[in-house]
Design a protein around this motif. Structure first.
Motif, short mmCIF file in Angstrom:
data_model
loop_
_atom_site.label_atom_id
_atom_site.label_comp_id
_atom_site.label_asym_id
_atom_site.label_seq_id
_atom_site.Cartn_x
_atom_site.Cartn_y
_atom_site.Cartn_z
N ASN A 1 16.48 121.40 -44.04
CA ASN A 1 17.66 120.35 -43.83
C ASN A 1 16.56 119.10 -43.27
N TYR A 2 15.84 119.30 -41.93
CA TYR A 2 15.16 118.27 -41.43
C TYR A 2 14.74 117.61 -42.40
N CYS A 3 13.55 118.27 -43.96
CA CYS A 3 12.86 117.71 -44.93
C CYS A 3 14.19 117.07 -46.13
N GLY A 4 15.30 117.33 -46.07
CA GLY A 4 16.14 117.04 -46.88
C GLY A 4 16.28 115.17 -46.17
N GLU A 5 17.02 115.16 -45.06
CA GLU A 5 17.18 113.56 -43.78
C GLU A 5 15.81 113.11 -44.07
N PHE A 6 14.90 113.52 -44.12
CA PHE A 6 12.83 112.72 -44.54
C PHE A 6 13.23 112.25 -46.01
N GLU A 7 13.04 112.93 -46.53
CA GLU A 7 13.73 112.67 -47.76
C GLU A 7 14.24 111.62 -48.51
N PHE A 8 15.11 111.73 -47.49
CA PHE A 8 16.99 110.50 -47.90
C PHE A 8 15.98 109.11 -47.80
N ARG A 9 14.69 109.72 -46.01
CA ARG A 9 15.53 108.20 -45.49
C ARG A 9 13.63 107.63 -46.53
N TYR A 10 13.02 108.00 -46.94
CA TYR A 10 12.13 107.52 -47.41
C TYR A 10 12.40 107.36 -49.06
N ASN A 11 13.18 107.93 -49.47
CA ASN A 11 13.53 106.68 -50.53
C ASN A 11 14.55 105.81 -50.40
N THR A 12 15.48 105.49 -49.94
CA THR A 12 16.27 104.82 -49.06
C THR A 12 15.16 103.74 -48.48
N ARG A 13 14.30 104.00 -47.83
CA ARG A 13 13.40 102.81 -46.92
C ARG A 13 13.27 101.50 -47.87
N ARG B 1 7.13 114.85 -35.39
CA ARG B 1 6.39 115.44 -34.18
C ARG B 1 7.07 114.32 -32.67
N GLY B 2 7.68 113.55 -33.50
CA GLY B 2 7.94 112.79 -32.11
C GLY B 2 9.75 112.35 -32.08
N ILE B 3 9.90 112.44 -33.45
CA ILE B 3 11.75 112.74 -33.45
C ILE B 3 12.05 114.64 -33.38
N TYR B 4 12.08 115.26 -33.78
CA TYR B 4 12.92 116.69 -34.12
C TYR B 4 12.04 117.55 -32.89
N HIS B 5 10.60 116.98 -33.03
CA HIS B 5 10.14 118.39 -31.79
C HIS B 5 10.33 119.79 -31.74
N ARG B 6 9.42 119.50 -33.36
CA ARG B 6 9.28 121.72 -33.29
C ARG B 6 10.53 121.77 -33.88
N PRO B 7 11.33 121.41 -35.25
CA PRO B 7 12.86 121.80 -35.76
C PRO B 7 12.21 123.49 -35.83
N SER B 8 13.37 124.57 -35.84
CA SER B 8 13.21 125.82 -36.14
C SER B 8 12.79 125.34 -37.86
N ARG B 9 12.30 127.52 -38.10
CA ARG B 9 11.80 127.29 -39.70
C ARG B 9 13.48 127.51 -39.97
N LYS B 10 14.69 127.63 -39.08
CA LYS B 10 15.97 128.02 -40.37
C LYS B 10 16.26 126.26 -41.44
N TYR B 11 15.61 125.75 -39.65
CA TYR B 11 16.59 124.61 -40.12
C TYR B 11 15.65 123.63 -41.11
N LEU B 12 14.76 123.85 -41.01
CA LEU B 12 13.92 122.84 -41.85
C LEU B 12 13.94 122.07 -43.23
#
Length: 203
Positions: free
Chosen positions: A163-175, A150-161
């Motif tokens: 990759n956005y999940c991959g970015e979040f996963e990386f951020r979470y695992n290295t937080r 909601r705050g950063i990606y603002h409704r990413p398209s289904r096609k690229y979701l």
């Protein structure tokens, strides 16, 4: 737009660069399987409309499945269907057999006890914790994911979701790592080559 301003490049170039990085972060080929106590759950993201149904069966939303090693690694990915074949297939491919799986009572998880120790928390009767049986850690990760969308990606398209999940996963695992260690981890993901034709800008 922020990246374009900071790097003094066009917005189109910044968009392409960001997606190249996300594609790197989403490379799961060499990841180790999860083990020990693993929480599993699904959530639904995107396509928010006033008055639309929330949770399972939500319209205009994309289901995202997650597995979180208790006090360890998170793994998430969008899925086409939220059924037993899909979810149990992902669990089998990502979690070492014999591990303990924590889930809610969703029927798609029935049969996990064939290869895992399966413990269930009954959300339907307002049970959220029973001893160490819960999926609260993963639900906390879902909250962070939705906030970032909601705050950063603002409704990413289904096609690229994915990759956005991959970015979040990386951020979470290295937080819990310092910025230098996170950058080193990022460089370890850079062993793939992505051609411009692989990404078509749709949002």
């Amino acid at each position: 737009m922020q990246l374009a301003r900071e790097l003094k490049i066009t917005q189109k170039s910044a968009w392409y660069l960001a997606h190249k990085i996300r594609e790197m972060l989403n490379n799961k080929a060499a990841l180790k399987k999860l083990r020990g106590i693993v929480e599993v759950d699904e959530t639904y993201v995107g396509g928010k409309r006033r008055g639309s149904k929330r949770g399972r069966g939500a319209e205009h939303k994309t289901p995202v499945f997650g597995m979180l090693e208790r006090n360890g690694t998170l793994r998430i990915m969008p899925v086409e269907k939220v059924n037993g074949k899909t979810l149990k297939g992902l669990i089998s491919g990502n979690v070492v057999r014999g591990s303990t799986i924590m889930s809610d009572e969703f029927k798609a998880y029935n049969g996990l006890n064939k290869f895992y120790i399966h413990k269930v928390v009954q959300h339907g009767i307002k049970e959220y914790v029973r001893g160490n049986v819960h999926v609260n850690s993963l639900e906390g990760a879902w909250s962070l994911l939705k906030r970032s969308i909601r705050g950063i990606y603002h409704r990413p398209s289904r096609k690229y979701l994915d990759n956005y999940c991959g970015e979040f996963e990386f951020r979470y695992n290295t937080r819990k790592k310092c910025i230098e260690m996170r950058f080193t981890e990022l460089m370890k993901c850079s062993k793939i080559r992505l051609k411009h034709i692989d990404i078509r800008r749709t949002g």
